[in-house]
Motif scaffolding. Structure first.
Motif, mmCIF file in Angstrom:
data_model
loop_
_atom_site.group_PDB
_atom_site.id
_atom_site.type_symbol
_atom_site.label_atom_id
_atom_site.label_comp_id
_atom_site.label_asym_id
_atom_site.label_seq_id
_atom_site.Cartn_x
_atom_site.Cartn_y
_atom_site.Cartn_z
ATOM 1 N N GLU A 308 0.837 -1.200 0.000
ATOM 2 C CA GLU A 308 0.000 0.000 0.000
ATOM 3 C C GLU A 308 0.871 1.249 0.000
ATOM 4 O OE1 GLU A 308 -1.961 -0.903 3.624
ATOM 5 O OE2 GLU A 308 -3.699 -1.833 2.635
ATOM 6 N N VAL A 309 0.282 2.347 -0.444
ATOM 7 C CA VAL A 309 0.963 3.639 -0.437
ATOM 8 C C VAL A 309 0.124 4.606 0.399
ATOM 9 C CG1 VAL A 309 1.711 5.602 -1.805
ATOM 10 C CG2 VAL A 309 2.072 3.286 -2.673
ATOM 11 N N ARG A 310 0.782 5.250 1.369
ATOM 12 C CA ARG A 310 0.095 6.202 2.238
ATOM 13 C C ARG A 310 0.619 7.606 1.958
ATOM 14 N NH1 ARG A 310 -2.474 5.854 7.177
ATOM 15 N NH2 ARG A 310 -1.911 3.622 7.335
ATOM 16 N N VAL A 311 -0.307 8.508 1.656
ATOM 17 C CA VAL A 311 0.017 9.924 1.491
ATOM 18 C C VAL A 311 -0.926 10.699 2.406
ATOM 19 C CG1 VAL A 311 0.237 11.859 -0.090
ATOM 20 C CG2 VAL A 311 0.681 9.534 -0.918
ATOM 21 N N GLY A 312 -0.382 11.234 3.518
ATOM 22 C CA GLY A 312 -1.240 11.873 4.506
ATOM 23 C C GLY A 312 -2.159 10.842 5.138
ATOM 24 N N ASP A 313 -3.456 11.114 5.100
ATOM 25 C CA ASP A 313 -4.422 10.177 5.662
ATOM 26 C C ASP A 313 -5.001 9.228 4.606
ATOM 27 O OD1 ASP A 313 -4.157 11.332 8.171
ATOM 28 O OD2 ASP A 313 -5.723 12.831 7.774
ATOM 29 N N THR A 314 -4.517 9.354 3.374
ATOM 30 C CA THR A 314 -5.048 8.532 2.281
ATOM 31 C C THR A 314 -4.163 7.311 2.049
ATOM 32 O OG1 THR A 314 -5.926 10.516 1.201
ATOM 33 C CG2 THR A 314 -5.765 8.515 -0.135
ATOM 34 N N VAL A 315 -4.780 6.120 2.109
ATOM 35 C CA VAL A 315 -4.067 4.859 1.885
ATOM 36 C C VAL A 315 -4.641 4.192 0.633
ATOM 37 C CG1 VAL A 315 -3.451 2.607 2.816
ATOM 38 C CG2 VAL A 315 -3.635 4.586 4.354
ATOM 39 N N THR A 316 -3.762 3.876 -0.300
ATOM 40 C CA THR A 316 -4.182 3.247 -1.558
ATOM 41 C C THR A 316 -3.465 1.923 -1.727
ATOM 42 O OG1 THR A 316 -4.438 5.453 -2.550
ATOM 43 C CG2 THR A 316 -4.387 3.555 -4.053
ATOM 44 N N ASN A 337 3.603 15.718 0.551
ATOM 45 C CA ASN A 337 5.048 15.688 0.358
ATOM 46 C C ASN A 337 5.709 14.428 0.891
ATOM 47 O OD1 ASN A 337 4.800 18.206 -0.737
ATOM 48 N ND2 ASN A 337 5.325 19.286 1.166
ATOM 49 N N VAL A 338 5.051 13.745 1.801
ATOM 50 C CA VAL A 338 5.631 12.544 2.400
ATOM 51 C C VAL A 338 4.858 11.325 1.888
ATOM 52 C CG1 VAL A 338 6.171 11.308 4.521
ATOM 53 C CG2 VAL A 338 6.330 13.815 4.456
ATOM 54 N N ILE A 339 5.586 10.424 1.256
ATOM 55 C CA ILE A 339 4.969 9.223 0.680
ATOM 56 C C ILE A 339 5.542 8.004 1.397
ATOM 57 C CG2 ILE A 339 4.716 7.849 -1.428
ATOM 58 C CD1 ILE A 339 5.032 10.522 -2.960
ATOM 59 N N VAL A 340 4.653 7.196 1.945
ATOM 60 C CA VAL A 340 5.045 6.016 2.715
ATOM 61 C C VAL A 340 4.576 4.771 1.970
ATOM 62 C CG1 VAL A 340 4.836 4.780 4.904
ATOM 63 C CG2 VAL A 340 4.874 7.293 4.879
ATOM 64 N N ILE A 341 5.503 3.825 1.784
ATOM 65 C CA ILE A 341 5.160 2.532 1.170
ATOM 66 C C ILE A 341 5.080 1.503 2.289
ATOM 67 C CG2 ILE A 341 5.874 0.750 -0.468
ATOM 68 C CD1 ILE A 341 7.351 2.884 -2.033
ATOM 69 N N GLU A 342 3.952 0.813 2.364
ATOM 70 C CA GLU A 342 3.719 -0.137 3.444
ATOM 71 C C GLU A 342 3.510 -1.542 2.889
ATOM 72 O OE1 GLU A 342 0.324 1.362 5.489
ATOM 73 O OE2 GLU A 342 1.411 3.012 6.445
ATOM 74 N N ALA A 343 3.941 -2.530 3.668
ATOM 75 C CA ALA A 343 3.710 -3.940 3.338
ATOM 76 C C ALA A 343 3.041 -4.589 4.537
ATOM 77 C CB ALA A 343 5.018 -4.639 3.012
ATOM 78 N N GLY A 344 1.829 -5.084 4.347
ATOM 79 C CA GLY A 344 1.102 -5.689 5.460
ATOM 80 C C GLY A 344 0.839 -4.716 6.576
ATOM 81 N N GLY A 345 0.691 -3.420 6.261
ATOM 82 C CA GLY A 345 0.407 -2.404 7.265
ATOM 83 C C GLY A 345 1.630 -1.836 7.940
ATOM 84 N N LYS A 346 2.826 -2.324 7.590
ATOM 85 C CA LYS A 346 4.059 -1.820 8.203
ATOM 86 C C LYS A 346 4.857 -1.014 7.192
ATOM 87 C CE LYS A 346 4.480 -5.747 11.395
ATOM 88 N NZ LYS A 346 5.363 -6.861 11.861
ATOM 89 N N CYS A 347 5.437 0.077 7.655
ATOM 90 C CA CYS A 347 6.227 0.949 6.787
ATOM 91 C C CYS A 347 7.514 0.238 6.354
ATOM 92 C CB CYS A 347 6.559 2.244 7.518
ATOM 93 S SG CYS A 347 7.685 3.322 6.595
#
Length: 397
Positions: A308-316, A337-347
């Motif tokens: 998943e990709v998280r940008v702010g409060d939006t998770v896609t 500006n901050v993009i988080v890539i998550e696997a199984g809910g973990k960053c």
């Protein structure tokens, strides 16, 4: 040579005596090789051979050996039902869902329920029956014989040669009625010097084959009735008998909410095999990965978790768990500006991109390799700035 006449059956038995299945199969491939050489003007051909879905390992080996012996470079063997779907999908990754492939040939039919997930086909259920277009020939033939007997007060069934003529005329009429509303059935000197002259309309033809159509319908229902909870998104028709309009009609009635794909049903398997060969030609490394294991399965790497990709409060969600690898996807990202890539809910990775204004459009190109490592590129289309992220494969993947 001796001047004695022999029957067609005796001639055939003498012709094939001493020849096993392999020799006869190679003879077929030799003829195909000559045709391919003549049509393409060259003698080297990367080839994909389509085979029945339930083929044994021994049968697969015989087919491959005979094709190679004839001069073909066999890069893969592909089930007929999968080839039919590949033909329609081409180079486009098909939408996820379930597909039914109905094949009705000259003497047999099969019904296959397949699942499509991220471009990978898997068979859910399969059924084969001894039902085919030859039943239509016999139904038409019976009508013609009964009509001839009534008009001429004879019994044409007593003459085997006459019956053969009737069945040939029946087959020709069936083909004509696939595209026309009427067909003429004319046979010279059918019985005792008498000719058969008859016209057959499409409505009459459809009435004659109604019992055969019901058998086809029942076979399809045997498969789909066991999977009521599955939504069928499309139905692929293959086999020459599927060119008959009434066959297409009853299948359409069984799947009112599905897309019916009925173009060139008698050529679709060959076209699908050719498409698969072209794909392997573009990616030679795939050739070694298409060989199945001893139990008929193929080892395919899968994603161990959701990405998943998280940008702010939006998770896609970018990719679901157990998606076949390798995998690529491009997507537009929401503002942030901050993009988080998550696997199984973990960053598993975080990237910061420069501040953007209303004209900026940030996109993500994500590629997951077979070892589960991830390459990501974040691009601002307005400033053309790129941020690359490499995520190594997780331990134990």
């Amino acid at each position: 040579p001796s001047g004695k006449s022999i029957s067609l059956k005796q001639w055939y038995q003498r012709r094939v005596r001493g020849k096993g299945v392999s020799a006869l199969t190679k003879s077929v491939f030799d003829n195909l090789k000559e045709t391919a050489d003549s049509a393409l003007g060259e003698d080297k051909h990367d080839t994909v051979v389509s085979i029945p879905l339930t083929s044994s390992t021994e049968f697969r080996n015989i087919i491959k050996k005979c094709a190679i012996s004839a001069g073909f470079n066999v890069v893969d063997l592909i089930p007929e039902t999968i080839a039919a779907m590949v033909c329609h999908d081409g180079s486009v990754v098909p939408a996820n869902g379930h597909t039914v492939v109905v094949r009705v040939g000259g003497s047999s039919m099969s019904v296959t329920l397949a699942r499509v997930l991220s471009g990978m086909y898997s068979v859910v259920d399969h059924l084969e029956e001894k039902i085919g277009g030859n039943l239509f020939d016999k139904s038409i033939g019976k009508f013609l014989c009964d009509d001839f007997n009534r008009k001429n007060r004879c019994k044409v069934e007593d003459n085997q040669r006459s019956i053969s003529k009737v069945l040939r005329a029946s087959k020709a009429a069936k083909h004509n009625l696939s595209t026309m509303n009427t067909a003429e059935c004319n046979i010279e000197s059918l019985f005792d010097g008498m000719d058969l002259i008859s016209n057959l309309s499409r409505p009459r033809f459809e009435t004659l084959i109604q019992n055969d159509l019901n058998r086809i319908k029942d076979s399809i229902q045997k498969v789909i009735s066991k999977h009521d909870n599955i939504s069928i998104t499309r139905v692929v028709l293959t086999g020459g008998t599927c060119k008959v309009p009434k066959v297409q009609s009853i299948i359409g009635q069984l799947f009112p909410n599905s897309t019916i794909l009925n173009s060139s049903p008698d050529e679709i398997i060959a076209m699908g095999a050719a498409s698969h060969a072209a794909l392997i030609g573009k990616f030679p490394s795939l050739s070694s990965k298409t060989e199945s294991e001893a139990d008929g399965t193929v080892a395919i790497p899968l994603t161990p978790s959701d990405i998943e990709v998280r940008v702010g409060d939006t998770v896609t969600q970018v990719v679901a768990k157990n998606t076949p690898l390798p995998f690529k996807k491009e997507m537009d990202l929401p503002e942030g500006n901050v993009i988080v890539i998550e696997a199984g809910g973990k960053c598993i990775a975080k990237a910061e991109v420069p501040g953007s204004d209303d004209k900026s459009k940030v996109s993500l190109h994500l590629e997951i390799l077979e070892d589960c490592s991830i390459e990501a590129i974040i691009k601002d289309s307005f400033t053309n700035e790129r941020t690359s992220v490499h995520i190594p494969a997780p331990s134990g993947a």
